[in-house]
Design a protein around this motif. Structure first.
Motif, PDB file in Angstrom:
ATOM      1  N   GLU A  42       9.355  15.043   2.833  1.00  0.00           N
ATOM      2  CA  GLU A  42       8.027  15.457   2.396  1.00  0.00           C
ATOM      3  C   GLU A  42       7.125  14.238   2.337  1.00  0.00           C
ATOM      4  OE1 GLU A  42       9.205  15.382  -2.344  1.00  0.00           O
ATOM      5  OE2 GLU A  42       8.284  17.155  -1.493  1.00  0.00           O
ATOM      6  N   VAL A  43       5.851  14.453   2.651  1.00  0.00           N
ATOM      7  CA  VAL A  43       4.882  13.364   2.613  1.00  0.00           C
ATOM      8  C   VAL A  43       4.614  13.008   1.158  1.00  0.00           C
ATOM      9  CG1 VAL A  43       2.510  12.691   3.143  1.00  0.00           C
ATOM     10  CG2 VAL A  43       3.802  14.067   4.783  1.00  0.00           C
ATOM     11  N   ILE A  44       4.732  11.721   0.837  1.00  0.00           N
ATOM     12  CA  ILE A  44       4.427  11.279  -0.527  1.00  0.00           C
ATOM     13  C   ILE A  44       3.222  10.353  -0.568  1.00  0.00           C
ATOM     14  CG2 ILE A  44       6.769  11.630  -1.390  1.00  0.00           C
ATOM     15  CD1 ILE A  44       7.101   8.542  -1.196  1.00  0.00           C
ATOM     16  N   ALA A  45       2.807   9.838   0.609  1.00  0.00           N
ATOM     17  CA  ALA A  45       1.616   8.983   0.673  1.00  0.00           C
ATOM     18  C   ALA A  45       1.126   8.935   2.112  1.00  0.00           C
ATOM     19  CB  ALA A  45       1.935   7.571   0.187  1.00  0.00           C
ATOM     20  N   ALA A  46      -0.180   8.726   2.263  1.00  0.00           N
ATOM     21  CA  ALA A  46      -0.769   8.590   3.598  1.00  0.00           C
ATOM     22  C   ALA A  46      -1.934   7.621   3.512  1.00  0.00           C
ATOM     23  CB  ALA A  46      -1.233   9.936   4.124  1.00  0.00           C
ATOM     24  N   SER A  47      -2.163   6.898   4.603  1.00  0.00           N
ATOM     25  CA  SER A  47      -3.289   5.968   4.658  1.00  0.00           C
ATOM     26  C   SER A  47      -3.677   5.757   6.106  1.00  0.00           C
ATOM     27  CB  SER A  47      -2.925   4.628   4.008  1.00  0.00           C
ATOM     28  OG  SER A  47      -1.896   4.001   4.756  1.00  0.00           O
ATOM     29  N   GLY A  48      -4.875   5.230   6.299  1.00  0.00           N
ATOM     30  CA  GLY A  48      -5.274   4.858   7.644  1.00  0.00           C
ATOM     31  C   GLY A  48      -6.659   5.311   8.023  1.00  0.00           C
ATOM     32  N   GLY A  49      -6.991   5.006   9.244  1.00  0.00           N
ATOM     33  CA  GLY A  49      -8.253   5.363   9.849  1.00  0.00           C
ATOM     34  C   GLY A  49      -7.971   5.824  11.264  1.00  0.00           C
ATOM     35  N   GLN A  50      -8.240   4.955  12.247  1.00  0.00           N
ATOM     36  CA  GLN A  50      -7.896   5.267  13.635  1.00  0.00           C
ATOM     37  C   GLN A  50      -6.387   5.455  13.794  1.00  0.00           C
ATOM     38  OE1 GLN A  50      -9.433   5.370  16.820  1.00  0.00           O
ATOM     39  NE2 GLN A  50     -11.360   5.726  15.767  1.00  0.00           N
ATOM     40  N   GLU A  51      -5.639   4.654  13.075  1.00  0.00           N
ATOM     41  CA  GLU A  51      -4.186   4.761  13.088  1.00  0.00           C
ATOM     42  C   GLU A  51      -3.737   5.097  11.672  1.00  0.00           C
ATOM     43  OE1 GLU A  51      -1.398   2.501  15.917  1.00  0.00           O
ATOM     44  OE2 GLU A  51      -1.603   1.272  14.129  1.00  0.00           O
ATOM     45  N   CYS A  52      -2.848   6.057  11.543  1.00  0.00           N
ATOM     46  CA  CYS A  52      -2.424   6.538  10.227  1.00  0.00           C
ATOM     47  C   CYS A  52      -0.955   6.220   9.975  1.00  0.00           C
ATOM     48  CB  CYS A  52      -2.621   8.041  10.129  1.00  0.00           C
ATOM     49  SG  CYS A  52      -4.326   8.556  10.326  1.00  0.00           S
ATOM     50  N   MET A  53      -0.609   6.153   8.694  1.00  0.00           N
ATOM     51  CA  MET A  53       0.772   5.940   8.272  1.00  0.00           C
ATOM     52  C   MET A  53       1.082   6.965   7.189  1.00  0.00           C
ATOM     53  SD  MET A  53       3.524   3.858   8.506  1.00  0.00           S
ATOM     54  CE  MET A  53       3.022   2.229   8.958  1.00  0.00           C
ATOM     55  N   TRP A  54       2.154   7.707   7.389  1.00  0.00           N
ATOM     56  CA  TRP A  54       2.626   8.667   6.396  1.00  0.00           C
ATOM     57  C   TRP A  54       3.951   8.157   5.862  1.00  0.00           C
ATOM     58  CZ3 TRP A  54       0.421   9.902  11.007  1.00  0.00           C
ATOM     59  CH2 TRP A  54      -0.690  10.739  10.989  1.00  0.00           C
ATOM     60  N   THR A  55       4.075   8.021   4.560  1.00  0.00           N
ATOM     61  CA  THR A  55       5.355   7.690   3.933  1.00  0.00           C
ATOM     62  C   THR A  55       5.976   9.012   3.527  1.00  0.00           C
ATOM     63  OG1 THR A  55       4.489   5.606   3.118  1.00  0.00           O
ATOM     64  CG2 THR A  55       6.500   6.416   2.090  1.00  0.00           C
ATOM     65  N   MET A  56       7.220   9.203   3.930  1.00  0.00           N
ATOM     66  CA  MET A  56       7.909  10.466   3.672  1.00  0.00           C
ATOM     67  C   MET A  56       9.247  10.180   2.996  1.00  0.00           C
ATOM     68  SD  MET A  56       6.938  12.459   7.206  1.00  0.00           S
ATOM     69  CE  MET A  56       7.247  14.099   6.552  1.00  0.00           C
ATOM     70  N   ARG A  57       9.710  11.167   2.227  1.00  0.00           N
ATOM     71  CA  ARG A  57      10.945  10.978   1.455  1.00  0.00           C
ATOM     72  C   ARG A  57      11.733  12.281   1.440  1.00  0.00           C
ATOM     73  NH1 ARG A  57       9.532  10.155  -4.577  1.00  0.00           N
ATOM     74  NH2 ARG A  57       9.087  12.366  -4.475  1.00  0.00           N
ATOM     75  N   ARG A  58      13.059  12.125   1.391  1.00  0.00           N
ATOM     76  CA  ARG A  58      13.924  13.273   1.130  1.00  0.00           C
ATOM     77  C   ARG A  58      15.026  12.829   0.181  1.00  0.00           C
ATOM     78  NH1 ARG A  58      17.590  14.813   6.433  1.00  0.00           N
ATOM     79  NH2 ARG A  58      18.849  12.942   6.441  1.00  0.00           N
ATOM     80  N   THR A  59      15.585  13.775  -0.517  1.00  0.00           N
ATOM     81  CA  THR A  59      16.665  13.511  -1.454  1.00  0.00           C
ATOM     82  C   THR A  59      17.981  13.907  -0.808  1.00  0.00           C
ATOM     83  OG1 THR A  59      15.183  13.960  -3.310  1.00  0.00           O
ATOM     84  CG2 THR A  59      17.545  14.012  -3.765  1.00  0.00           C
ATOM     85  N   ILE A  60      18.942  12.996  -0.874  1.00  0.00           N
ATOM     86  CA  ILE A  60      20.248  13.229  -0.280  1.00  0.00           C
ATOM     87  C   ILE A  60      21.286  13.170  -1.387  1.00  0.00           C
ATOM     88  CG2 ILE A  60      21.947  12.376   1.387  1.00  0.00           C
ATOM     89  CD1 ILE A  60      19.587  10.939   2.779  1.00  0.00           C
ATOM     90  N   GLU A  61      22.124  14.192  -1.474  1.00  0.00           N
ATOM     91  CA  GLU A  61      23.231  14.155  -2.424  1.00  0.00           C
ATOM     92  C   GLU A  61      24.377  13.389  -1.789  1.00  0.00           C
ATOM     93  OE1 GLU A  61      24.425  17.938  -3.910  1.00  0.00           O
ATOM     94  OE2 GLU A  61      22.461  18.351  -4.776  1.00  0.00           O
ATOM     95  N   VAL A  62      24.942  12.430  -2.546  1.00  0.00           N
ATOM     96  CA  VAL A  62      26.044  11.633  -2.009  1.00  0.00           C
ATOM     97  C   VAL A  62      27.336  11.965  -2.702  1.00  0.00           C
ATOM     98  CG1 VAL A  62      24.704   9.713  -1.147  1.00  0.00           C
ATOM     99  CG2 VAL A  62      25.427   9.715  -3.520  1.00  0.00           C
TER     100      VAL A  62
END
Length: 105
Positions: free
Chosen positions: A85-105
């Motif tokens: 899931e997207v937790i943060a985004a930034s940018g203009g002409q070029e964008c960056m999305w930080t995404m995260r998932r939870t994994i059970e170990v």
């Protein structure tokens, strides 16, 4: 084989499996047809895509990640189907999305 700390967490009656957060970064221009994903390797990405029946991607390795032959919104939507899931985004002409998932170990 699990590390000793993981075995310790997962033992005992009624104990809950520990969870680990995994982060990736998706980078691309909304005007381009090439997208980078950092924090995942090409074999893992292709394995996840095949589970969903996605076979029309060209996946190339790059430093710390992969390059895909698709636009970034397609890629963000695809990896969200992997459980991210997207937790943060930034940018203009070029964008960056930080995404995260939870994994059970």
């Amino acid at each position: 084989m699990q590390p000793a700390a993981m075995r310790q967490w997962s033992t005992g009656a009624g104990s809950k499996m520990p969870e680990v957060k995994h982060y990736i970064a998706v980078k691309g221009s909304l005007f381009a047809t090439e997208t980078y994903i950092f924090g995942i390797n090409d074999s893992h990405f292709q394995e996840e895509a095949l589970k969903l029946g996605v076979t029309d991607l060209t996946v190339s390795p790059c430093v710390n990640g992969v390059i895909l032959n698709r636009d970034p919104m397609y890629v963000v939507n695809l990896v969200s189907r992997f459980g991210y899931e997207v937790i943060a985004a930034s940018g203009g002409q070029e964008c960056m999305w930080t995404m995260r998932r939870t994994i059970e170990v």
